[in-house]
Design an enzyme around this catalytic site. Structure first.
Site, PDB file in Angstrom:
ATOM      1  N   HIS A 308       0.854  -1.193   0.000  1.00 44.06           N
ATOM      2  CA  HIS A 308       0.000   0.000   0.000  1.00 44.06           C
ATOM      3  C   HIS A 308       0.889   1.241   0.000  1.00 44.06           C
ATOM      4  O   HIS A 308       1.951   1.247   0.630  1.00 44.06           O
ATOM      5  CB  HIS A 308      -0.903   0.018   1.245  1.00 44.06           C
ATOM      6  N   ASP A 366      -7.881  -5.513   0.026  1.00 41.66           N
ATOM      7  CA  ASP A 366      -8.325  -6.416  -1.045  1.00 41.66           C
ATOM      8  C   ASP A 366      -7.914  -7.861  -0.825  1.00 41.66           C
ATOM      9  O   ASP A 366      -8.288  -8.736  -1.607  1.00 41.66           O
ATOM     10  CB  ASP A 366      -7.760  -5.922  -2.386  1.00 41.66           C
TER      11      ASP A 366
HETATM   12  C1  SDX Z   1      -6.271  -0.133  -2.924  1.00 47.83           C
HETATM   13  O1  SDX Z   1      -4.543   4.431  -2.167  1.00 47.83           O
HETATM   14  C2  SDX Z   1      -5.463   3.775  -1.508  1.00 47.83           C
HETATM   15  O2  SDX Z   1      -5.845   4.135  -0.416  1.00 47.83           O
HETATM   16  C3  SDX Z   1      -6.023   2.566  -2.220  1.00 47.83           C
HETATM   17  C4  SDX Z   1      -7.031   1.739  -1.448  1.00 47.83           C
HETATM   18  C5  SDX Z   1      -8.313   2.482  -1.187  1.00 47.83           C
HETATM   19  O3  SDX Z   1      -9.039   2.102  -0.247  1.00 47.83           O
HETATM   20  O4  SDX Z   1      -8.653   3.401  -1.971  1.00 47.83           O
HETATM   21  O5  SDX Z   1      -6.454   1.347  -0.207  1.00 47.83           O
HETATM   22  C6  SDX Z   1      -7.426   0.481  -2.213  1.00 47.83           C
HETATM   23  O6  SDX Z   1      -6.040   0.192  -4.053  1.00 47.83           O
HETATM   24  C7  SDX Z   1      -5.380  -1.086  -2.166  1.00 47.83           C
HETATM   25  C8  SDX Z   1      -4.162  -1.566  -3.016  1.00 47.83           C
HETATM   26  C9  SDX Z   1      -4.639  -2.671  -3.949  1.00 47.83           C
HETATM   27  N1  SDX Z   1      -3.576  -3.042  -4.890  1.00 47.83           N
HETATM   28  C10 SDX Z   1      -2.919  -4.220  -4.801  1.00 47.83           C
HETATM   29  O7  SDX Z   1      -3.070  -5.041  -3.896  1.00 47.83           O
HETATM   30  C11 SDX Z   1      -1.974  -4.481  -5.968  1.00 47.83           C
HETATM   31  C12 SDX Z   1      -0.618  -4.996  -5.424  1.00 47.83           C
HETATM   32  N2  SDX Z   1       0.037  -3.901  -4.721  1.00 47.83           N
HETATM   33  C13 SDX Z   1       0.814  -3.005  -5.456  1.00 47.83           C
HETATM   34  O8  SDX Z   1       0.885  -2.996  -6.791  1.00 47.83           O
HETATM   35  C14 SDX Z   1       1.397  -1.835  -4.686  1.00 47.83           C
HETATM   36  O9  SDX Z   1       1.715  -2.257  -3.444  1.00 47.83           O
HETATM   37  C15 SDX Z   1       0.524  -0.609  -4.636  1.00 47.83           C
HETATM   38  C16 SDX Z   1       0.120  -0.170  -5.997  1.00 47.83           C
HETATM   39  C17 SDX Z   1      -0.681  -0.866  -3.810  1.00 47.83           C
HETATM   40  C18 SDX Z   1       1.345   0.514  -3.973  1.00 47.83           C
HETATM   41  O10 SDX Z   1       2.384   0.800  -4.824  1.00 47.83           O
HETATM   42  P1  SDX Z   1       3.436   1.982  -4.472  1.00 47.83           P
HETATM   43  O11 SDX Z   1       3.072   2.678  -3.241  1.00 47.83           O
HETATM   44  O12 SDX Z   1       3.647   2.786  -5.703  1.00 47.83           O
HETATM   45  O13 SDX Z   1       4.693   1.187  -4.098  1.00 47.83           O
HETATM   46  P2  SDX Z   1       5.756   0.688  -5.143  1.00 47.83           P
HETATM   47  O14 SDX Z   1       5.086   0.105  -6.339  1.00 47.83           O
HETATM   48  O15 SDX Z   1       6.750   1.767  -5.342  1.00 47.83           O
HETATM   49  O16 SDX Z   1       6.412  -0.527  -4.323  1.00 47.83           O
HETATM   50  C19 SDX Z   1       7.445  -0.270  -3.409  1.00 47.83           C
HETATM   51  C20 SDX Z   1       8.327  -1.521  -3.506  1.00 47.83           C
HETATM   52  C21 SDX Z   1       8.706  -1.847  -4.945  1.00 47.83           C
HETATM   53  O17 SDX Z   1       9.948  -2.520  -4.876  1.00 47.83           O
HETATM   54  P3  SDX Z   1      11.308  -1.620  -5.245  1.00 47.83           P
HETATM   55  O18 SDX Z   1      11.083  -1.070  -6.634  1.00 47.83           O
HETATM   56  O19 SDX Z   1      11.354  -0.548  -4.199  1.00 47.83           O
HETATM   57  O20 SDX Z   1      12.416  -2.615  -5.171  1.00 47.83           O
HETATM   58  O21 SDX Z   1       7.593  -2.665  -3.026  1.00 47.83           O
HETATM   59  C22 SDX Z   1       7.414  -3.585  -4.087  1.00 47.83           C
HETATM   60  C23 SDX Z   1       7.672  -2.850  -5.388  1.00 47.83           C
HETATM   61  O22 SDX Z   1       8.175  -3.743  -6.376  1.00 47.83           O
HETATM   62  N3  SDX Z   1       6.019  -4.026  -4.011  1.00 47.83           N
HETATM   63  C24 SDX Z   1       5.615  -5.280  -4.184  1.00 47.83           C
HETATM   64  C25 SDX Z   1       4.217  -5.241  -4.002  1.00 47.83           C
HETATM   65  N4  SDX Z   1       3.833  -3.994  -3.746  1.00 47.83           N
HETATM   66  C26 SDX Z   1       4.953  -3.245  -3.756  1.00 47.83           C
HETATM   67  N5  SDX Z   1       6.288  -6.415  -4.472  1.00 47.83           N
HETATM   68  C27 SDX Z   1       5.543  -7.545  -4.581  1.00 47.83           C
HETATM   69  N6  SDX Z   1       4.188  -7.581  -4.416  1.00 47.83           N
HETATM   70  C28 SDX Z   1       3.505  -6.460  -4.124  1.00 47.83           C
HETATM   71  N7  SDX Z   1       2.191  -6.515  -3.962  1.00 47.83           N
END
Ligand code: SDX
Length: 431
Positions: A308, A366
């Site tokens: 998140h 989720d």
């Molecule tokens: C919702 O914003 C909100 O409030 C949203 C929400 C709401 O109520 O409105 O809470 C609802 O959208 C919840 C999130 C649902 N999405 C997912 O579950 C999809 C999987 N998660 C991600 O894609 C990710 O975690 C996000 C999109 C939710 C957040 O992404 P960020 O904040 O842009 O973080 P990032 O992509 O920069 O990740 C930081 C690091 C990265 O690694 P590095 O590049 O730093 O090495 O963490 C890793 C990412 O690769 N990472 C993950 C991961 N999520 C982040 N690695 C593996 N699996 C994951 N799920």
């Protein structure tokens, strides 16, 4: 709130600017850079808005480190346990918990707006039966602008109020119609003698051929899922609604834009993607393979339902959802649900893995919701529409807050341009 006298000093290229610092009632201070370009001739650059406050709001606050979510100051776990969705809607819209009379009046106003214009039924028939219900909802909600002209003038507080009630009241009906249309069953009209969550379940699962009694356990679970998804600060879809609304576009079109944004798998579409991922994993022994993929920089796969932007601790909604999953499945007599077992084992393994610990990746809202919705009988294609039904009150509350702010301006970000500088046209024979 007393204006702060604190400032941040920015010095560059012989210039020194003192930028005002504003102190919130909760959360980090913000540096007001609204005069930066005028005074310093530079922009800030923050794709994804990782360090940017886009607005002032009094509705919802998230403490990502503590894993705390407050709606008008009330913790989400208390609201999920003690309140119910329409009362939370009132709280988000008007800022205070309602008295018994206020709640009765609000629920009556919502109940009496649940039907949609009869001619909208024809609108559905323009879609293919196999259209994703989110596609149908984007279209039909946007089309509300064409049916409810008497509540599109955003300068009129009364029309803003009517539009707000209409959207909260009609989204369940439209989502249920999208579902019924996709399975070739007739639409089921809402009823005024059952509550909001029960009405939605009945519109989804009743058929004209027999009576349908809503299971109170299912209705309570549905209401709790609605409550847990109601609002969440300036997430992507809420920010979309705010930006669309800043041009003065009508509320129905703006909510349709929010639905479109929510659909993405990185946002509200994650609940569908997460259950499909858990099913693909299938059994706990295959979890390590998927953990490895999630950590592989060269593999686009991510653990859906994990991570998140704000929470760097447990998403408090996920905690409540996990408890509900256990309760609902048990009360429905579903024991040893394989998908739930995979989810719990995946959570345990991930939270012990240094990759997830170091990056502070925890289950989000989720991760468990799909397991409950699946057990209730919904196809995965209905998971995000249900999220959209719930989040409508959040979008509408944030929209109302912004529209009624006299300082509101159209949102118009700038950019870091790295394209060609000026050059002259070259005739095709000279290229
Ligand atoms: C919702 O914003 C909100 O409030 C949203 C929400 C709401 O109520 O409105 O809470 C609802 O959208 C919840 C999130 C649902 N999405 C997912 O579950 C999809 C999987 N998660 C991600 O894609 C990710 O975690 C996000 C999109 C939710 C957040 O992404 P960020 O904040 O842009 O973080 P990032 O992509 O920069 O990740 C930081 C690091 C990265 O690694 P590095 O590049 O730093 O090495 O963490 C890793 C990412 O690769 N990472 C993950 C991961 N999520 C982040 N690695 C593996 N699996 C994951 N799920």
């Amino acid at each position: 709130m007393a204006e702060s006298t604190k400032t941040a000093t920015l010095s560059f290229e012989g210039k020194t600017l003192d930028l005002p610092i504003r102190t919130p009632t909760a959360g980090p201070d913000v540096i007001d850079i609204s005069k930066l370009y005028a005074q310093g001739g530079v922009f800030t650059h923050d794709p994804g808005y990782t360090s940017t406050s886009s607005c002032e709001s009094k509705i919802t606050f998230i403490d990502g480190d503590k894993g705390e979510l407050l709606h008008r100051g009330y913790p989400i776990d208390q609201l999920a346990e003690k309140s119910h969705y329409l009362e939370v809607c009132y709280l988000l819209l008007y800022g205070e918990l309602p008295t018994a009379d206020e709640l009765e009046d609000f629920e009556s106003r919502v109940t009496n707006h649940t039907m949609v214009h009869e001619q909208m039924h024809n609108f559905f028939r323009g879609f293919r039966r196999d259209a994703h219900p989110m596609a149908t909802m984007v279209g039909v909600v946007g089309a509300m602008s064409a049916f409810y002209h008497d509540s599109t003038d955003i300068s009129d507080p009364w029309q803003r109020e009517v539009a707000s009630i209409r959207m909260i009241a009609k989204l369940p009906t439209i989502a249920a119609m999208a579902y019924k249309y996709s399975i070739g069953q007739p639409f089921v009209y809402p009823r005024n003698d059952i509550d909001y969550a029960a009405n939605f379940l009945r519109m989804c699962f009743a058929v004209p051929a027999e009576d349908y009694e809503v299971d109170p356990i299912m209705a309570r679970a549905m209401d709790r899922i609605f409550t847990l998804h109601a609002d969440h600060e300036q997430n992507a879809s809420t920010s979309t609604v705010r930006l669309a609304s800043s041009s003065g576009a009508n509320p129905f079109a703006c909510i349709a834009a929010g639905i479109a944004c929510l659909w993405g798998p990185a946002h509200g579409g994650a609940n569908q993607a997460c259950l499909e991922m858990l099913r693909e994993i299938g059994t706990p022994d295959r979890i390590p393979e998927f953990i490895t993929r999630a950590k592989d920089k060269d593999d686009p796969f991510r653990l859906m339902g994990f991570g998140h932007r704000v929470y760097k601790n447990f998403d408090p909604r996920a905690k409540v959802m996990k408890q509900s999953a256990d309760e609902v499945l048990d009360l429905m007599g579903i024991h040893d649900n394989p998908t739930l077992q995979v989810a719990k084992e995946l959570e345990r393994i991930a939270l012990e893995d240094e990759y997830f610990v170091d990056k502070k990746l925890y289950p989000n809202v989720d991760f468990y919701s799909g397991i409950i919705l699946d057990a209730m009988g919904f196809p995965t294609s209905m998971f995000t529409p249900i999220f959209a039904v719930s989040r409508t009150v959040g979008w509408v509350s944030q929209w109302k807050e912004m529209i009624s702010d006299p300082t509101m301006k159209i949102g118009r970000p700038r950019q870091l341009y790295t394209g060609h500088t000026r050059r002259d046209y070259v005739d095709v024979e000279n290229r």
